[in-house]
Design a protein around this motif. Structure first.
Motif, PDB file in Angstrom:
ATOM      1  N   GLU A  28      13.390   3.318  19.185  1.00  0.00           N
ATOM      2  CA  GLU A  28      12.571   2.194  19.580  1.00  0.00           C
ATOM      3  C   GLU A  28      11.056   2.277  19.056  1.00  0.00           C
ATOM      4  O   GLU A  28      10.291   1.117  18.743  1.00  0.00           O
ATOM      5  CB  GLU A  28      12.279   1.885  21.121  1.00  0.00           C
ATOM      6  CG  GLU A  28      13.516   1.449  21.968  1.00  0.00           C
ATOM      7  CD  GLU A  28      14.714   2.580  21.909  1.00  0.00           C
ATOM      8  OE1 GLU A  28      14.542   3.776  21.698  1.00  0.00           O
ATOM      9  OE2 GLU A  28      16.111   2.056  22.462  1.00  0.00           O
ATOM     10  N   GLN A  31      11.341   1.339  15.238  1.00  0.00           N
ATOM     11  CA  GLN A  31      11.404   0.109  15.303  1.00  0.00           C
ATOM     12  C   GLN A  31      10.020  -0.620  15.406  1.00  0.00           C
ATOM     13  O   GLN A  31       9.730  -1.762  14.708  1.00  0.00           O
ATOM     14  CB  GLN A  31      12.582  -0.675  16.255  1.00  0.00           C
ATOM     15  CG  GLN A  31      13.875  -0.313  15.935  1.00  0.00           C
ATOM     16  CD  GLN A  31      14.842  -0.602  17.127  1.00  0.00           C
ATOM     17  OE1 GLN A  31      14.552  -0.752  18.078  1.00  0.00           O
ATOM     18  NE2 GLN A  31      16.022  -0.905  16.792  1.00  0.00           N
ATOM     19  N   GLU A  32       9.183  -0.149  16.612  1.00  0.00           N
ATOM     20  CA  GLU A  32       7.843  -0.809  16.663  1.00  0.00           C
ATOM     21  C   GLU A  32       7.087  -0.551  15.484  1.00  0.00           C
ATOM     22  O   GLU A  32       6.264  -1.190  14.991  1.00  0.00           O
ATOM     23  CB  GLU A  32       7.402  -0.263  17.982  1.00  0.00           C
ATOM     24  CG  GLU A  32       5.787  -0.632  18.083  1.00  0.00           C
ATOM     25  CD  GLU A  32       5.374   0.271  19.430  1.00  0.00           C
ATOM     26  OE1 GLU A  32       4.298  -0.098  19.822  1.00  0.00           O
ATOM     27  OE2 GLU A  32       6.044   0.957  19.980  1.00  0.00           O
ATOM     28  N   ALA A  35       8.247  -2.697  12.535  1.00  0.00           N
ATOM     29  CA  ALA A  35       8.156  -4.443  12.712  1.00  0.00           C
ATOM     30  C   ALA A  35       6.981  -5.001  11.816  1.00  0.00           C
ATOM     31  O   ALA A  35       6.002  -4.616  11.791  1.00  0.00           O
ATOM     32  CB  ALA A  35       7.878  -4.597  14.087  1.00  0.00           C
ATOM     33  N   GLY A  36       7.422  -6.090  11.118  1.00  0.00           N
ATOM     34  CA  GLY A  36       6.515  -6.700  10.023  1.00  0.00           C
ATOM     35  C   GLY A  36       6.201  -6.207   8.905  1.00  0.00           C
ATOM     36  O   GLY A  36       5.429  -6.631   8.199  1.00  0.00           O
ATOM     37  N   THR A  37       6.778  -5.068   8.617  1.00  0.00           N
ATOM     38  CA  THR A  37       6.691  -4.651   7.332  1.00  0.00           C
ATOM     39  C   THR A  37       7.206  -5.660   6.143  1.00  0.00           C
ATOM     40  O   THR A  37       8.216  -6.131   6.437  1.00  0.00           O
ATOM     41  CB  THR A  37       7.202  -3.217   7.087  1.00  0.00           C
ATOM     42  OG1 THR A  37       8.738  -3.226   7.509  1.00  0.00           O
ATOM     43  CG2 THR A  37       6.190  -2.144   7.843  1.00  0.00           C
ATOM     44  N   HIS A  38       6.810  -5.594   4.818  1.00  0.00           N
ATOM     45  CA  HIS A  38       7.178  -6.524   4.120  1.00  0.00           C
ATOM     46  C   HIS A  38       6.806  -5.905   2.596  1.00  0.00           C
ATOM     47  O   HIS A  38       6.120  -4.912   2.414  1.00  0.00           O
ATOM     48  CB  HIS A  38       6.317  -7.908   4.166  1.00  0.00           C
ATOM     49  CG  HIS A  38       4.988  -7.826   4.164  1.00  0.00           C
ATOM     50  ND1 HIS A  38       4.057  -7.241   4.990  1.00  0.00           N
ATOM     51  CD2 HIS A  38       4.108  -8.217   2.774  1.00  0.00           C
ATOM     52  CE1 HIS A  38       2.931  -7.219   4.498  1.00  0.00           C
ATOM     53  NE2 HIS A  38       2.950  -7.636   3.277  1.00  0.00           N
ATOM     54  N   ASN A  51      13.992   6.372   9.353  1.00  0.00           N
ATOM     55  CA  ASN A  51      13.720   5.175   9.361  1.00  0.00           C
ATOM     56  C   ASN A  51      14.138   4.117   8.555  1.00  0.00           C
ATOM     57  O   ASN A  51      14.009   2.820   9.039  1.00  0.00           O
ATOM     58  CB  ASN A  51      12.087   5.063   8.585  1.00  0.00           C
ATOM     59  CG  ASN A  51      10.925   5.590   9.692  1.00  0.00           C
ATOM     60  OD1 ASN A  51      11.398   5.802  10.901  1.00  0.00           O
ATOM     61  ND2 ASN A  51       9.792   6.307   9.396  1.00  0.00           N
ATOM     62  N   HIS A  54      15.864   0.764   9.872  1.00  0.00           N
ATOM     63  CA  HIS A  54      15.066  -0.208  10.783  1.00  0.00           C
ATOM     64  C   HIS A  54      13.951  -1.061  10.007  1.00  0.00           C
ATOM     65  O   HIS A  54      13.129  -1.536  10.700  1.00  0.00           O
ATOM     66  CB  HIS A  54      14.422   0.693  11.739  1.00  0.00           C
ATOM     67  CG  HIS A  54      14.953   1.581  12.598  1.00  0.00           C
ATOM     68  ND1 HIS A  54      16.081   1.190  13.646  1.00  0.00           N
ATOM     69  CD2 HIS A  54      15.272   2.978  12.739  1.00  0.00           C
ATOM     70  CE1 HIS A  54      16.809   2.279  13.943  1.00  0.00           C
ATOM     71  NE2 HIS A  54      16.348   3.332  13.401  1.00  0.00           N
ATOM     72  N   TYR A  55      14.013  -1.035   8.866  1.00  0.00           N
ATOM     73  CA  TYR A  55      13.204  -2.034   7.895  1.00  0.00           C
ATOM     74  C   TYR A  55      13.661  -3.309   7.984  1.00  0.00           C
ATOM     75  O   TYR A  55      14.948  -3.462   7.960  1.00  0.00           O
ATOM     76  CB  TYR A  55      12.874  -1.341   6.494  1.00  0.00           C
ATOM     77  CG  TYR A  55      12.310  -0.193   6.265  1.00  0.00           C
ATOM     78  CD1 TYR A  55      10.850  -0.337   6.389  1.00  0.00           C
ATOM     79  CD2 TYR A  55      12.646   0.864   6.265  1.00  0.00           C
ATOM     80  CE1 TYR A  55       9.947   0.594   6.016  1.00  0.00           C
ATOM     81  CE2 TYR A  55      11.679   2.248   5.877  1.00  0.00           C
ATOM     82  CZ  TYR A  55      10.512   1.984   5.823  1.00  0.00           C
ATOM     83  OH  TYR A  55       9.501   3.009   5.753  1.00  0.00           O
ATOM     84  N   PRO A  56      12.756  -4.232   8.314  1.00  0.00           N
ATOM     85  CA  PRO A  56      13.315  -5.705   8.318  1.00  0.00           C
ATOM     86  C   PRO A  56      13.814  -6.146   6.835  1.00  0.00           C
ATOM     87  O   PRO A  56      13.279  -5.573   6.015  1.00  0.00           O
ATOM     88  CB  PRO A  56      12.026  -6.321   8.876  1.00  0.00           C
ATOM     89  CG  PRO A  56      10.867  -5.533   8.441  1.00  0.00           C
ATOM     90  CD  PRO A  56      11.375  -4.288   8.745  1.00  0.00           C
TER      91      PRO A  56
END
Length: 210
Positions: A28, A31-32, A35-38, A51, A54-56
């Motif tokens: 968790e 993931q936090e 979150a929102g990486t791009h 990691n 867990h990359y979006p």
């Protein structure tokens, strides 16, 4: 500067440590953190590649730099299973084999506690980030509670010996500010196992580059 760092004992036990941490909440936390990486992301000190899963989907590519050869092999295996493209490279945080202004996000997790030259590593991350890029971290840091900090100082030499040079008492937020980063968001917390805190503290941050 050499691109390899060998910690054979730590590299062998770290996968078990990470598995234990993931069973008690670190998934968790990761993931936090992510979150929102791009766009293009550089992960500095990728370890086993914990990691990567867990990359979006907004991430176009992850370039993961890891100097420890045993851990890098595990990271390459994790990269093959990741949902986003991941390229694993040998290299050290103090001298990244990457071009200027080429990444949208830099990620440290957890590695700033192990690096000998933290200002040099942060300067390198700033060099490779695009203008307006951001740095995120999830790290062991010194406690703000005096009694807990005294315990950290007591355990720090042994922790460094067994943990591949890790430090419990670094003030990472101050180091970021001294490196020219603006601290936008930070969260400090005890890592709890069965309701009890375990050394060390961690915190996460998302400071944009000036």
């Amino acid at each position: 500067m050499a691109t390899a760092v060998s910690h054979p004992l730590f590299a062998r036990i770290y996968p078990r440590i990470n598995a234990f941490a993931e069973a008690h909440g670190s998934i968790e936390h990761r993931q936090e953190l992510l979150a929102g990486t791009h766009g293009r992301v550089v992960e500095i000190g990728a370890g086993t590649g914990a990691n990567f899963a867990h990359y979006p989907s907004e991430v176009e590519q992850v370039v993961a730099v890891e100097p420890e050869p045993r851990l890098r092999t595990l990271a390459e295996q994790a990269a093959a299973k990741a949902a986003v493209p991941v390229e694993v490279r040998a290299g050290r945080a103090e001298e990244l084999p990457l071009k200027d202004d080429s990444f949208d996000v830099a990620v440290f997790s957890p590695v700033l506690c192990t690096i000998a030259d933290v200002p040099g590593a942060l300067a390198e991350s700033k060099r490779i980030l695009k203008p307006g890029g951001e740095l995120r971290f999830y790290e062991h840091v010194r406690s703000e509670r005096p009694s807990f900090f005294r315990l950290q100082r007591l355990l720090n030499p042994l922790w460094g010996l067994l943990g591949g040079g890790r430090h419990l008492t670094r003030d990472t937020e101050r180091a970021l500010q001294q490196a020219g980063f603006a601290v936008k968001d930070v969260r400090r917390f005890d890592f709890l196992i069965n309701g009890r805190p375990r050394l060390p503290l961690h915190h996460r941050n998302r400071p944009p580059v000036h």
